[in-house]
Design a protein around this motif. Structure first.
Motif, PDB file in Angstrom:
ATOM      1  N   PHE A  90       4.767  11.216   9.696  1.00  0.00           N
ATOM      2  CA  PHE A  90       4.394  10.941  11.073  1.00  0.00           C
ATOM      3  C   PHE A  90       3.767  12.169  11.711  1.00  0.00           C
ATOM      4  O   PHE A  90       4.328  13.266  11.660  1.00  0.00           O
ATOM      5  N   PHE A 102       4.598   9.410  18.682  1.00  0.00           N
ATOM      6  CA  PHE A 102       4.365   9.405  17.245  1.00  0.00           C
ATOM      7  C   PHE A 102       3.183   8.505  16.894  1.00  0.00           C
ATOM      8  O   PHE A 102       2.947   7.476  17.534  1.00  0.00           O
ATOM      9  N   GLY A 103       2.475   8.894  15.845  1.00  0.00           N
ATOM     10  CA  GLY A 103       1.543   7.972  15.216  1.00  0.00           C
ATOM     11  C   GLY A 103       2.316   6.877  14.504  1.00  0.00           C
ATOM     12  O   GLY A 103       3.550   6.907  14.429  1.00  0.00           O
ATOM     13  N   LYS A 104       1.622   5.912  13.972  1.00  0.00           N
ATOM     14  CA  LYS A 104       2.269   4.742  13.353  1.00  0.00           C
ATOM     15  C   LYS A 104       2.889   5.078  12.006  1.00  0.00           C
ATOM     16  O   LYS A 104       3.661   4.281  11.468  1.00  0.00           O
TER      17      LYS A 104
END
Lengths: 112, 114
Positions: A90, A102-104
């Motif tokens: 992440f 957070f990113g995915k």
């Protein structure tokens, strides 16, 4: 809107080959950027961060990340992947009033 | 190396019941957080806590949620009346500062609401 993005859901790499996990950001001002790793059934572990200074940041377990302001990217890299590096990665950043966005996540699979 | 701990590791509860998730942050840290991760989705911020009060909270953190630091070591998240959609992994984290300071995460509590 401010954000962090991970364009790849899955990255596959052969053991011993270099790996790259991508992250791009859209942040006003100077960004603070983080990478975390999540192993199965475990919490998130801090890998490294960019605050300011050198664009190449070194972190835990041999990982490093390159901050590129012109491309608004903060890609995670490792020169030689190990099977044990297989995990969920992440990218994250403090954005606005949120301590970490957070990113995915990107699932890295290192194949022996 | 000091670490964040969380109990229980797995909690199963019926819809409408109250649950309390517990965390012991790293002892010299001052900032505490709760995040959740619904299965297959990204990690989402719920709330941050500093100096015995909430410093930030997300839209997810509605009146059903509350946090408390009942003593010098524990940090709890209470969900007053659980819903099916509360089923997720809940992570506690702590840090010794904000912004540039990394957060250290616990192993998580898997909450299953039936």
């Amino acid at each position: 809107a401010q954000s962090v993005a991970q364009p790849e859901d899955q990255v596959n790499v052969a053991e011993g080959n270099p790996l790259t996990v991508k992250c791009t950001y859209s942040v006003s001002g100077n960004p603070y950027l983080f990478w975390y790793v999540q192993y199965p059934n475990r919490g998130l572990q801090f890998l490294l961060k960019y605050i300011t200074g050198d664009n190449l940041v070194k972190g835990s377990y041999g990982f490093e990340a390159e901050f590129n302001k012109s491309q608004t990217s903060f890609h995670l890299k490792k020169p030689s992947a190990l099977v044990s590096d297989s995990a969920l990665y992440f990218c994250a950043a403090p954005l606005g009033n949120t301590p970490l966005v957070f990113g995915k996540g990107t699932r890295l699979s290192v194949i022996a | 190396e000091p670490e964040v701990t969380q109990t229980p590791s797995h909690q199963v509860t019926q819809m409408g019941q109250e649950v309390i998730l517990r965390c012991v942050p790293i002892s010299n840290h001052l900032y505490f957080y709760w995040y959740r991760q619904i299965l297959g989705q990204k990690v989402e911020f719920l709330v941050s806590f500093y100096n015995n009060e909430i410093s930030e909270k997300s839209e997810i953190f509605d009146d059903q949620f509350s946090v408390e630091r009942p003593d010098g070591s524990n940090f709890t998240l209470k969900i007053r009346s659980t819903k099916l959609e509360d089923s997720a992994m809940y992570f506690c984290a702590s840090s010794d500062g904000q912004g540039v300071h990394e957060q250290y995460f616990g192993p998580g509590t898997r909450l299953t609401v039936t």
